[in-house]
Scaffold this motif. Structure first.
Motif, PDB file in Angstrom:
ATOM      1  N   ASP A 177      -3.915  12.228   6.731  1.00 13.97           N
ATOM      2  CA  ASP A 177      -4.780  11.344   7.513  1.00 13.97           C
ATOM      3  C   ASP A 177      -3.909  10.264   8.161  1.00 13.97           C
ATOM      4  N   GLN A 178      -4.515   9.500   9.075  1.00 15.46           N
ATOM      5  CA  GLN A 178      -3.842   8.336   9.640  1.00 15.46           C
ATOM      6  C   GLN A 178      -3.903   7.209   8.607  1.00 15.46           C
ATOM      7  N   VAL A 179      -2.731   6.717   8.220  1.00 15.25           N
ATOM      8  CA  VAL A 179      -2.654   5.708   7.153  1.00 15.25           C
ATOM      9  C   VAL A 179      -1.974   4.453   7.697  1.00 15.25           C
ATOM     10  N   ASP A 180      -2.587   3.309   7.442  1.00 20.29           N
ATOM     11  CA  ASP A 180      -1.968   2.027   7.804  1.00 20.29           C
ATOM     12  C   ASP A 180      -0.913   1.701   6.756  1.00 20.29           C
ATOM     13  N   LEU A 181       0.345   1.863   7.133  1.00 20.02           N
ATOM     14  CA  LEU A 181       1.442   1.688   6.176  1.00 20.02           C
ATOM     15  C   LEU A 181       1.543   0.240   5.698  1.00 20.02           C
ATOM     16  N   TYR A 182       1.210  -0.709   6.593  1.00 21.79           N
ATOM     17  CA  TYR A 182       1.275  -2.120   6.183  1.00 21.79           C
ATOM     18  C   TYR A 182       0.210  -2.433   5.136  1.00 21.79           C
ATOM     19  N   ALA A 183      -1.003  -1.946   5.357  1.00 25.89           N
ATOM     20  CA  ALA A 183      -2.080  -2.189   4.387  1.00 25.89           C
ATOM     21  C   ALA A 183      -1.743  -1.549   3.049  1.00 25.89           C
ATOM     22  N   LEU A 184      -1.126  -0.373   3.101  1.00 29.57           N
ATOM     23  CA  LEU A 184      -0.733   0.309   1.868  1.00 29.57           C
ATOM     24  C   LEU A 184       0.370  -0.475   1.159  1.00 29.57           C
ATOM     25  N   ALA A 185       1.318  -1.021   1.934  1.00 27.83           N
ATOM     26  CA  ALA A 185       2.385  -1.832   1.359  1.00 27.83           C
ATOM     27  C   ALA A 185       1.823  -3.097   0.728  1.00 27.83           C
ATOM     28  N   GLU A 186       0.793  -3.658   1.367  1.00 28.34           N
ATOM     29  CA  GLU A 186       0.155  -4.860   0.839  1.00 28.34           C
ATOM     30  C   GLU A 186      -0.503  -4.583  -0.506  1.00 28.34           C
ATOM     31  N   ASP A 187      -1.224  -3.475  -0.606  1.00 31.67           N
ATOM     32  CA  ASP A 187      -1.870  -3.097  -1.869  1.00 31.67           C
ATOM     33  C   ASP A 187      -0.839  -2.833  -2.960  1.00 31.67           C
ATOM     34  N   THR A 188       0.240  -2.147  -2.589  1.00 32.01           N
ATOM     35  CA  THR A 188       1.283  -1.802  -3.571  1.00 32.01           C
ATOM     36  C   THR A 188       1.996  -3.056  -4.064  1.00 32.01           C
ATOM     37  N   ALA A 189       2.290  -3.966  -3.147  1.00 34.07           N
ATOM     38  CA  ALA A 189       2.955  -5.218  -3.534  1.00 34.07           C
ATOM     39  C   ALA A 189       2.090  -6.012  -4.499  1.00 34.07           C
ATOM     40  N   GLU A 190       0.787  -6.007  -4.241  1.00 31.47           N
ATOM     41  CA  GLU A 190      -0.140  -6.725  -5.128  1.00 31.47           C
ATOM     42  C   GLU A 190      -0.140  -6.116  -6.525  1.00 31.47           C
ATOM     43  N   SER A 191      -0.056  -4.778  -6.610  1.00 31.45           N
ATOM     44  CA  SER A 191      -0.050  -4.107  -7.914  1.00 31.45           C
ATOM     45  C   SER A 191       1.233  -4.375  -8.687  1.00 31.45           C
ATOM     46  N   LEU A 192       2.298  -4.752  -7.973  1.00 31.44           N
ATOM     47  CA  LEU A 192       3.596  -5.008  -8.619  1.00 31.44           C
ATOM     48  C   LEU A 192       3.852  -6.496  -8.839  1.00 31.44           C
ATOM     49  N   PHE A 193       2.891  -7.326  -8.481  1.00 31.39           N
ATOM     50  CA  PHE A 193       3.090  -8.771  -8.572  1.00 31.39           C
ATOM     51  C   PHE A 193       3.403  -9.213 -10.002  1.00 31.39           C
ATOM     52  N   ALA A 194       2.624  -8.713 -10.967  1.00 32.91           N
ATOM     53  CA  ALA A 194       2.826  -9.117 -12.359  1.00 32.91           C
ATOM     54  C   ALA A 194       4.204  -8.685 -12.859  1.00 32.91           C
ATOM     55  N   GLU A 195       4.615  -7.476 -12.502  1.00 33.62           N
ATOM     56  CA  GLU A 195       5.939  -6.983 -12.922  1.00 33.62           C
ATOM     57  C   GLU A 195       7.048  -7.839 -12.318  1.00 33.62           C
ATOM     58  N   ALA A 196       6.907  -8.184 -11.041  1.00 34.17           N
ATOM     59  CA  ALA A 196       7.920  -9.009 -10.385  1.00 34.17           C
ATOM     60  C   ALA A 196       7.982 -10.401 -11.013  1.00 34.17           C
ATOM     61  N   LYS A 197       6.823 -10.956 -11.302  1.00 31.86           N
ATOM     62  CA  LYS A 197       6.773 -12.283 -11.917  1.00 31.86           C
ATOM     63  C   LYS A 197       7.430 -12.279 -13.295  1.00 31.86           C
ATOM     64  N   ALA A 198       7.159 -11.225 -14.079  1.00 37.76           N
ATOM     65  CA  ALA A 198       7.757 -11.122 -15.417  1.00 37.76           C
ATOM     66  C   ALA A 198       9.274 -11.003 -15.339  1.00 37.76           C
ATOM     67  N   ALA A 199       9.772 -10.352 -14.279  1.00 39.47           N
ATOM     68  CA  ALA A 199      11.215 -10.187 -14.103  1.00 39.47           C
ATOM     69  C   ALA A 199      11.843 -11.377 -13.383  1.00 39.47           C
ATOM     70  N   LYS A 200      11.002 -12.370 -13.010  1.00 39.42           N
ATOM     71  CA  LYS A 200      11.454 -13.556 -12.279  1.00 39.42           C
ATOM     72  C   LYS A 200      12.080 -13.179 -10.943  1.00 39.42           C
ATOM     73  N   VAL A 201      11.418 -12.225 -10.272  1.00 40.39           N
ATOM     74  CA  VAL A 201      11.853 -11.749  -8.957  1.00 40.39           C
ATOM     75  C   VAL A 201      10.745 -12.028  -7.953  1.00 40.39           C
ATOM     76  N   ALA A 202      11.097 -12.598  -6.811  1.00 47.32           N
ATOM     77  CA  ALA A 202      10.123 -12.897  -5.760  1.00 47.32           C
ATOM     78  C   ALA A 202       9.963 -11.676  -4.850  1.00 47.32           C
ATOM     79  N   LEU A 203       8.724 -11.252  -4.660  1.00 49.47           N
ATOM     80  CA  LEU A 203       8.430 -10.086  -3.821  1.00 49.47           C
ATOM     81  C   LEU A 203       7.794 -10.569  -2.521  1.00 49.47           C
ATOM     82  N   HIS A 204       8.490 -10.322  -1.388  1.00 51.45           N
ATOM     83  CA  HIS A 204       8.041 -10.803  -0.085  1.00 51.45           C
ATOM     84  C   HIS A 204       7.614  -9.626   0.795  1.00 51.45           C
ATOM     85  N   LEU A 205       6.466  -9.759   1.438  1.00 44.19           N
ATOM     86  CA  LEU A 205       5.967  -8.729   2.352  1.00 44.19           C
ATOM     87  C   LEU A 205       5.849  -9.302   3.754  1.00 44.19           C
TER      88      LEU A 205
END
Length: 338
Positions: A177-205
């Motif tokens: 299907d036609q997929v909005d890659l930015y929207a998908l990246a936004e959802d994925t980044a949100e799902s990894l927020f807790a992991e990044a925070k625990a590792a003390k790594v800043a995740l920028h989109l």
């Protein structure tokens, strides 16, 4: 001549093993432009002389030749007339890729066995000690956590193996299907927020809406695995930059980190199955060694291009360029992806 357009090498010899004729593929392969004389002995192929001699005696034989770093399946068939060998037909087939794929598949099977054996031994050993009453009551939670952790590791490993198997078969049943890659990246980044925070790594989109024709599940897997690695192989206070850009003919996805980087000798191999730059660290953080291989398969299936650049101690940058405005399903074969 019909054989002149063939990619397989064909050589016709007399009953004494001397060349009568050969097609262009064989002449190029054997390193000679001559069509007569004892050209085969000049080719530098070990064992070829004895191989031809068996055919001179009426014995059909096969062997694998190594020439210029490639592997060739050689088949020599005697031509019998009046009960005597009147000539020999030599067929040369390039089997380099087949040999490479088979070798990698054997290594993959061995690696799977090893990767599954290790957690199974831990689970079995811990469970046996508990069953025999050899674990103190206060230590039972620790043993239970060990069993639970190893079981989760096995589940992740099996899931990744199944994903690779599905991709090997072309993932024909998946929805394109036609997929909005930015929207998908936004959802994925949100799902990894807790992991990044625990590792003390800043995740920028950053980026903009950009549509590609593909399988949402596989595209999400690409983004997740790349970002997950960028977080895990980073350092406290580090950053991961996830970017989506729409260009003239392509949509680019970039994951860049400020982590430990990858030495040059490892960069070409990190997408191989079970290849780990730092095995102890990979297992410590729970990696299966299959994430980047899944990325490679999914990128290939989408007919995209992948580029990697990395500097040890400074970080790694991976860019994937997806074809823009593509409407057809992925039709490229993943048979030789390993």
């Amino acid at each position: 001549m019909l054989t002149s357009s063939m990619t397989e090498g064909i050589v016709l010899l007399n009953n004494r093993g001397r060349i009568l004729s050969m097609n262009h593929a064989a002449a190029k392969l054997l390193g000679t432009g001559r069509y007569s004389g004892d050209a085969l002995s000049a080719s530098g192929a070990p064992g070829l002389g004895a191989f031809i001699q068996r055919a001179e005696k009426g014995e059909r034989s096969e062997m694998v030749l190594s020439l210029d770093g490639r592997s060739y399946q050689a088949e020599a068939s005697p031509v019998v007339s009046g009960g005597k060998v009147s000539g020999i037909v030599l067929l040369l087939l390039d089997v380099t890729e087949k040999e490479k794929v088979e070798q990698l598949r054997r290594e993959f099977t061995a690696n799977v066995s090893h990767e599954l054996k290790t957690p199974l031994q831990t689970i079995s050993g811990s469970a046996e000690l508990m069953a025999e009453g050899m674990v103190r009551a206060e230590d039972i939670p620790r043993f239970s956590r060990r069993i639970y952790g190893e079981a989760k590791r096995m589940i992740r490993l099996v899931e990744d193996i199944l994903r690779l198997s599905h991709l090997d078969e072309g993932a024909a049943d998946m929805k394109w299907d036609q997929v909005d890659l930015y929207a998908l990246a936004e959802d994925t980044a949100e799902s990894l927020f807790a992991e990044a925070k625990a590792a003390k790594v800043a995740l920028h989109l950053s980026g903009e809406p950009a549509f590609v024709f593909g399988v949402r599940q596989l595209l999400q897997g690409i983004i997740y695995n790349l970002c997950d690695n960028a977080i895990k192989y980073n350092r406290p206070g580090g950053s991961v930059f996830l970017k989506v850009r729409e260009e003239a003919e392509e949509v680019s996805l970039t994951v860049e980190d400020t982590g430990i980087g990858i030495l040059a000798e490892h960069q070409e191999r990190i997408f191989e199955r079970f290849y780990r730059v730092d095995k102890s660290h990979s297992k410590e953080i729970g990696g299966t060694g299959l994430g980047l291989s899944i990325v490679k398969h999914a990128v290939k299936l989408h007919q995209a291009k992948l580029e990697l650049s990395s500097v040890p101690g400074e970080g790694t940058k991976i860019t994937i360029q997806f074809p823009k405005d593509r409407k057809d399903k992925g039709s490229c074969s993943t048979e030789n992806i390993v």
